[in-house]
Write a protein that holds these residues in place. Structure first.
Motif, PDB file in Angstrom:
ATOM      1  N   ARG A   1      -5.086  -9.984  11.401  1.00 43.32           N
ATOM      2  CA  ARG A   1      -4.300  -9.067  12.210  1.00 43.32           C
ATOM      3  C   ARG A   1      -4.501  -7.618  11.772  1.00 43.32           C
ATOM      4  NH1 ARG A   1       0.761  -6.902  11.999  1.00 43.32           N
ATOM      5  NH2 ARG A   1       0.989  -7.630   9.871  1.00 43.32           N
ATOM      6  N   GLN A   2      -4.436  -7.373  10.459  1.00 42.40           N
ATOM      7  CA  GLN A   2      -4.521  -5.996   9.975  1.00 42.40           C
ATOM      8  C   GLN A   2      -5.902  -5.402  10.211  1.00 42.40           C
ATOM      9  OE1 GLN A   2      -2.983  -6.643   5.933  1.00 42.40           O
ATOM     10  NE2 GLN A   2      -1.375  -5.203   6.505  1.00 42.40           N
ATOM     11  N   ILE A   3      -6.934  -6.243  10.057  1.00 44.66           N
ATOM     12  CA  ILE A   3      -8.293  -5.748  10.298  1.00 44.66           C
ATOM     13  C   ILE A   3      -8.451  -5.377  11.764  1.00 44.66           C
ATOM     14  CG2 ILE A   3     -10.705  -6.475  10.451  1.00 44.66           C
ATOM     15  CD1 ILE A   3     -10.410  -7.905   7.861  1.00 44.66           C
TER      16      ILE A   3
ATOM     17  N   ASP B   1      -6.122  -4.558  13.904  1.00 42.27           N
ATOM     18  CA  ASP B   1      -5.361  -3.341  14.178  1.00 42.27           C
ATOM     19  C   ASP B   1      -6.100  -2.101  13.676  1.00 42.27           C
ATOM     20  OD1 ASP B   1      -3.202  -4.131  15.659  1.00 42.27           O
ATOM     21  OD2 ASP B   1      -1.920  -4.568  13.940  1.00 42.27           O
ATOM     22  N   SER B   2      -6.710  -2.208  12.487  1.00 44.24           N
ATOM     23  CA  SER B   2      -7.449  -1.062  11.952  1.00 44.24           C
ATOM     24  C   SER B   2      -8.613  -0.689  12.858  1.00 44.24           C
ATOM     25  CB  SER B   2      -7.981  -1.363  10.549  1.00 44.24           C
ATOM     26  OG  SER B   2      -6.944  -1.328   9.612  1.00 44.24           O
TER      27      SER B   2
END
Lengths: 201, 267
Positions: free
Chosen positions: B159-161, B163-164
């Motif tokens: 998820r964080q990747i 979003d980045s």
């Protein structure tokens, strides 16, 4: 030249709030953890659903294609994320060597393995990754959170020059009172979903 | 080439093996005797029922009835894909993603084979249409559920990747590209393995059945090759369609990653 303006902006428990950041201005945002600082930055970058409107100069967020909006109103997340093995793979437009040098990184940093970089190196590299896209507005979520004093000052000085040269608007989340004193023209505290002004420097 | 008909007694002998296995499971406190017996009973009843349905259908090859049975098979396969997902889409999408892509791939591959390759008369002749569709659906179902499961799992993990990457101005296609590619690859593993091992490690069930029923081996092999290719095409295209649909559905109209559209595992 770019300003950021929020109008009737609501993201989950934050807002409705109004905020203007002028071109070449740096506004700092403080607040207890859980007050929604990160949430607000994510919503301004249009990564989270929100109501109300954000404007970059005259361009409304909802009227701009999402990728184009995020390139001009760029969020630098607190935790750095990488998807390829080599640092250089993440820099599509290359990197300015003098910027690397100003953050105390060698030109060879582009050939480094991400896995072997320290947290501090990654945080500085992630900032450069975004700066290379020449955003008009920067949303910085604790951009020096894992840096020592020396590198914190280096990052602050690079961002100050970027802000003045590009006339960029900066919205900067920080916990460090000293840092806020050094970089902010205005500052706010996010409390109970609302912005409280903490006065001018 | 006559078939040796199986008597009820023959089947009862085979059933004794299952009873013996259940008894051993009970003795060793493995605790799976109940599941084993229920599954054996289910498969007996289901197969007898489909035998009766097919008998009726063969005697009376009405396209309407063939279409109805095909629709029921599709709906059951769609439900199966849905319940096997650890994080399925909430609402109608949970059922629609798998079902729609199986409809697109399995149905078109089956119709194509009936019209152009087998050339049965009429083309919807149930002796050919139903078993073919069944084999293609069954395998496509596996590929699609593996692929979807991998995609949603990967999107949640990364998820964080993602979003980045969105924050850097990548469009949703680019942000999810790695997970999408990986999910399609995973969905195709079983059929690629099956084709590689066919004839050496395993004798495929359809061919074995035909040979037991008296078909000359080379004819049975030809049909098996045809079926393998159809299954591979159905699985491959179906997985690509399903994973692509799901990848699109993970993002909203403002290209935000919307994991809230997935049910949380265990919920």
């Amino acid at each position: 030249m770019a300003s950021l303006r929020l109008h009737q902006f609501v993201a989950r428990h934050v807002g409705p709030l109004a905020l203007s950041v002028a071109a070449a201005e740096c506004v700092c945002l403080a607040g207890a953890s859980g007050s929604g600082k990160t949430l607000l930055l994510r919503a301004i970058a249009d990564l989270d659903p929100h109501s109300g409107e954000a404007y970059c100069d005259e361009a409304a967020c909802s009227a701009t294609p999402a990728p184009a909006w995020r390139r001009s109103v760029a969020l630098v997340p607190a935790e750095s994320q990488w998807w390829s093995q080599l640092v250089g793979d993440h820099f599509e437009h290359g990197v300015a060597d003098d910027w690397l040098a100003r953050l105390d990184l060698p030109a060879a940093a582009m050939t480094w393995q991400v896995a072997r970089c320290s947290t501090g190196e990654r945080q500085r590299l992630v900032l450069l990754r975004t700066l290379m896209q020449a955003p008009a507005v920067l949303l910085l979520d604790e951009p020096t959170g894992s840096l020592d004093q020396e590198n914190t000052l280096r990052v602050e000085s690079l961002l100050a020059d970027y802000r003045l040269q590009r006339q960029a608007a900066l919205l900067w989340v920080s916990h460090d009172v000293g840092q806020i004193e050094r970089v902010a023209q205005r500052r706010f505290t996010l409390d109970n979903g609302q912005l409280r002004a903490n006065g001018w420097r | 080439m006559n078939v040796i008909a199986l008597s009820l007694f023959d089947l009862a002998l085979a059933a004794l093996l299952i009873l013996a296995l259940a008894g051993l499971s009970h003795q060793l406190r493995i605790g799976s005797e109940r599941q084993l017996l229920v599954a054996a009973a289910r498969s007996t009843v289901q197969l007898l029922l489909i035998g009766l349905v097919l008998k009726l259908l063969f005697a009376n090859a009405d396209p309407l009835w063939v279409g109805l049975l095909a629709t029921v098979m599709l709906a059951v396969a769609g439900r199966e894909v849905m319940v096997r997902q650890k994080r399925r889409f909430v609402g109608a999408w949970g059922f629609a993603v798998g079902t729609l892509s199986m409809f697109v791939s399995s149905f078109s591959v089956t119709v194509l084979a009936l019209l152009l390759v087998i050339g049965s008369d009429p083309w919807y002749a149930p002796q050919y249409a139903i078993p073919l569709l069944g084999m293609i659906l069954g395998n496509t179902m596996n590929g699609i559920s593996l692929g979807l499961d991998r995609l949603t799992q990967d999107a949640a993990d990364k998820r964080q990747i993602i979003d980045s990457r969105l924050a850097l101005g990548h469009d949703w296609r680019r942000a999810i590209a790695d997970s999408r590619r990986e999910a399609i690859r995973v969905g195709m593993i079983p059929i690629v393995n099956a084709m590689s091992a066919a004839g050496i490690v395993s004798l495929p069930g359809m061919m074995t059945g035909q040979i037991l029923a008296g078909t000359p081996p080379v004819e049975a092999v030809k049909y098996q090759i045809l079926v393998m290719f159809l299954i591979a095409a159905g699985t491959g295209f179906g997985t690509i369609v399903a994973v692509s649909l799901a990848a699109r559905r993970l993002f909203d109209e403002r290209q935000r990653l919307r994991l809230d559209r997935l049910r949380q595992p265990g919920a």
